[in-house]
Design a protein around this motif. Structure first.
Motif, PDB file in Angstrom:
ATOM      1  N   ARG A 100       0.928  -1.097  -0.064  1.00 11.14           N
ATOM      2  CA  ARG A 100      -0.026  -0.118  -0.068  1.00 11.14           C
ATOM      3  C   ARG A 100       0.893   1.105   0.146  1.00 11.14           C
ATOM      4  O   ARG A 100       0.954   1.835   1.077  1.00 11.14           O
ATOM      5  N   GLY A 101       1.559   1.513  -1.148  1.00 10.32           N
ATOM      6  CA  GLY A 101       2.126   2.758  -1.079  1.00 10.32           C
ATOM      7  C   GLY A 101       1.697   4.215  -1.138  1.00 10.32           C
ATOM      8  O   GLY A 101       2.181   5.131  -0.879  1.00 10.32           O
ATOM      9  N   GLU A 102       0.312   4.169  -1.367  1.00  9.66           N
ATOM     10  CA  GLU A 102      -0.616   5.452  -1.064  1.00  9.66           C
ATOM     11  C   GLU A 102      -0.895   5.603   0.123  1.00  9.66           C
ATOM     12  O   GLU A 102      -1.252   6.753   0.558  1.00  9.66           O
ATOM     13  N   ARG A 103      -0.640   4.733   1.049  1.00  3.97           N
ATOM     14  CA  ARG A 103      -0.838   5.285   2.344  1.00  3.97           C
ATOM     15  C   ARG A 103       0.525   4.937   3.300  1.00  3.97           C
ATOM     16  O   ARG A 103       0.580   4.061   3.877  1.00  3.97           O
ATOM     17  N   ARG A 104       0.893   6.442   3.315  1.00  3.03           N
ATOM     18  CA  ARG A 104       2.085   6.474   3.931  1.00  3.03           C
ATOM     19  C   ARG A 104       2.063   6.822   5.429  1.00  3.03           C
ATOM     20  O   ARG A 104       0.886   7.653   5.516  1.00  3.03           O
ATOM     21  N   PRO A 105       2.759   6.204   6.193  1.00  4.29           N
ATOM     22  CA  PRO A 105       2.478   6.536   7.854  1.00  4.29           C
ATOM     23  C   PRO A 105       2.853   7.763   8.184  1.00  4.29           C
ATOM     24  O   PRO A 105       4.067   8.439   7.789  1.00  4.29           O
ATOM     25  N   VAL A 106       1.912   8.423   9.100  1.00  3.76           N
ATOM     26  CA  VAL A 106       2.045   9.744   9.695  1.00  3.76           C
ATOM     27  C   VAL A 106       1.746   9.582  11.224  1.00  3.76           C
ATOM     28  O   VAL A 106       0.669   9.164  11.386  1.00  3.76           O
ATOM     29  N   PRO A 107       2.579   9.895  11.919  1.00  3.97           N
ATOM     30  CA  PRO A 107       2.336   9.879  13.597  1.00  3.97           C
ATOM     31  C   PRO A 107       0.961  10.660  13.540  1.00  3.97           C
ATOM     32  O   PRO A 107       0.950  11.894  13.298  1.00  3.97           O
ATOM     33  N   ALA A 111      -3.073  11.421  20.098  1.00  5.71           N
ATOM     34  CA  ALA A 111      -4.036  10.221  19.877  1.00  5.71           C
ATOM     35  C   ALA A 111      -5.136  10.251  20.926  1.00  5.71           C
ATOM     36  O   ALA A 111      -4.909  10.853  21.954  1.00  5.71           O
ATOM     37  N   ASP A 112      -6.108   9.636  20.456  1.00 12.20           N
ATOM     38  CA  ASP A 112      -7.151   9.740  21.832  1.00 12.20           C
ATOM     39  C   ASP A 112      -6.878   8.983  22.760  1.00 12.20           C
ATOM     40  O   ASP A 112      -6.419   7.776  22.654  1.00 12.20           O
ATOM     41  N   ALA A 113      -6.950   9.591  24.040  1.00 10.03           N
ATOM     42  CA  ALA A 113      -6.415   8.955  25.187  1.00 10.03           C
ATOM     43  C   ALA A 113      -7.208   7.589  25.413  1.00 10.03           C
ATOM     44  O   ALA A 113      -6.560   6.710  26.107  1.00 10.03           O
ATOM     45  N   ASP A 114      -8.283   7.581  25.247  1.00 11.03           N
ATOM     46  CA  ASP A 114      -9.238   6.435  25.620  1.00 11.03           C
ATOM     47  C   ASP A 114      -9.077   5.336  24.268  1.00 11.03           C
ATOM     48  O   ASP A 114      -9.742   4.337  24.343  1.00 11.03           O
ATOM     49  N   GLY A 115      -8.562   5.670  23.041  1.00 10.24           N
ATOM     50  CA  GLY A 115      -8.706   4.717  21.986  1.00 10.24           C
ATOM     51  C   GLY A 115      -7.525   3.878  22.217  1.00 10.24           C
ATOM     52  O   GLY A 115      -6.655   3.798  22.950  1.00 10.24           O
ATOM     53  N   GLU A 116      -7.889   2.670  21.379  1.00  6.94           N
ATOM     54  CA  GLU A 116      -7.135   1.384  21.496  1.00  6.94           C
ATOM     55  C   GLU A 116      -6.168   1.348  20.316  1.00  6.94           C
ATOM     56  O   GLU A 116      -5.132   0.507  20.435  1.00  6.94           O
ATOM     57  N   SER A 117      -6.147   2.452  19.479  1.00  4.86           N
ATOM     58  CA  SER A 117      -5.150   2.461  18.459  1.00  4.86           C
ATOM     59  C   SER A 117      -4.652   3.951  18.317  1.00  4.86           C
ATOM     60  O   SER A 117      -5.192   4.935  18.817  1.00  4.86           O
ATOM     61  N   GLY A 118      -3.539   4.189  17.420  1.00  3.62           N
ATOM     62  CA  GLY A 118      -3.514   5.736  17.016  1.00  3.62           C
ATOM     63  C   GLY A 118      -2.017   6.030  17.705  1.00  3.62           C
ATOM     64  O   GLY A 118      -1.340   7.230  17.369  1.00  3.62           O
ATOM     65  N   ARG A 119      -1.395   5.168  18.343  1.00  8.74           N
ATOM     66  CA  ARG A 119      -0.091   5.670  19.209  1.00  8.74           C
ATOM     67  C   ARG A 119       1.149   4.852  18.552  1.00  8.74           C
ATOM     68  O   ARG A 119       2.079   4.972  19.095  1.00  8.74           O
ATOM     69  N   GLY A 120       0.953   3.940  17.707  1.00 12.11           N
ATOM     70  CA  GLY A 120       1.867   3.127  17.168  1.00 12.11           C
ATOM     71  C   GLY A 120       3.205   3.970  16.565  1.00 12.11           C
ATOM     72  O   GLY A 120       4.288   3.516  17.055  1.00 12.11           O
TER      73      GLY A 120
END
Length: 162
Positions: A100-107, A111-120
């Motif tokens: 997936r070259g079109e989906r480049r990672p960006v921190p 991140a939502d403090a209560d969310g289960e993702s988004g901090r990787g």
């Protein structure tokens, strides 16, 4: 499929050692790739994959995060991802390539403090000495992270503490 440069267990890394494996972009595939990489790294360090070893724990977290991200964000039906490790006396480079070259990672900035993702990627940025993303033609990307070996594990110039 694992490919590795043979280095006798317990021998110091004098040159460069490589590990590569291809894995399906699933949670199980990412876990299997991470486990194989951890076993390889432990063998490269003479089986000394101690629980108190900060560098092993850092490498494990980075490998887990990058492979999980490939499984979650890099999935393309019928295409696998690749995990590659390059170990030198000075550093460990971790590379995960997906389709997936079109989906480049960006921190995520906050991140939502209560969310289960988004901090990787915040974790990757804080643990790695360097990290980035490069295009992988014809349409993929490689996300990489580098960890510099602790000074105590590298031979220093004469007259300086190691």
């Amino acid at each position: 499929m694992n490919q590795e440069t043979v280095t006798a267990p317990g021998e110091p890394i004098a040159g460069t050692a490589h590990f590569r494996t291809v894995f399906p972009t699933t949670t199980h595939g990412a876990h299997t790739a991470r486990h194989a990489a951890e076993c390889w790294l432990a063998a490269q360090h003479g089986g000394a994959h101690a629980a108190g070893d900060d560098s092993a724990a850092t490498a494990s977290l980075l490998i887990a995060e990058l492979t999980a991200n490939a499984a979650l964000h890099g999935r393309v039906r019928g295409r696998d991802a690749r995990l590659a490790l390059t170990l030198t006396p000075a550093a460990l480079r971790i590379e995960v390539t997906d389709a997936r070259g079109e989906r480049r990672p960006v921190p995520a900035p906050a991140a939502d403090a209560d969310g289960e993702s988004g901090r990787g990627l915040l974790l990757v940025a804080s643990l790695a000495d360097a990290w980035g993303c490069e295009p992988y033609p014809p349409g993929g990307k490689t996300v990489w992270a580098e960890v510099i070996a602790p000074r105590t594990h590298r031979p220093g110039p004469r007259g300086r503490g190691g």
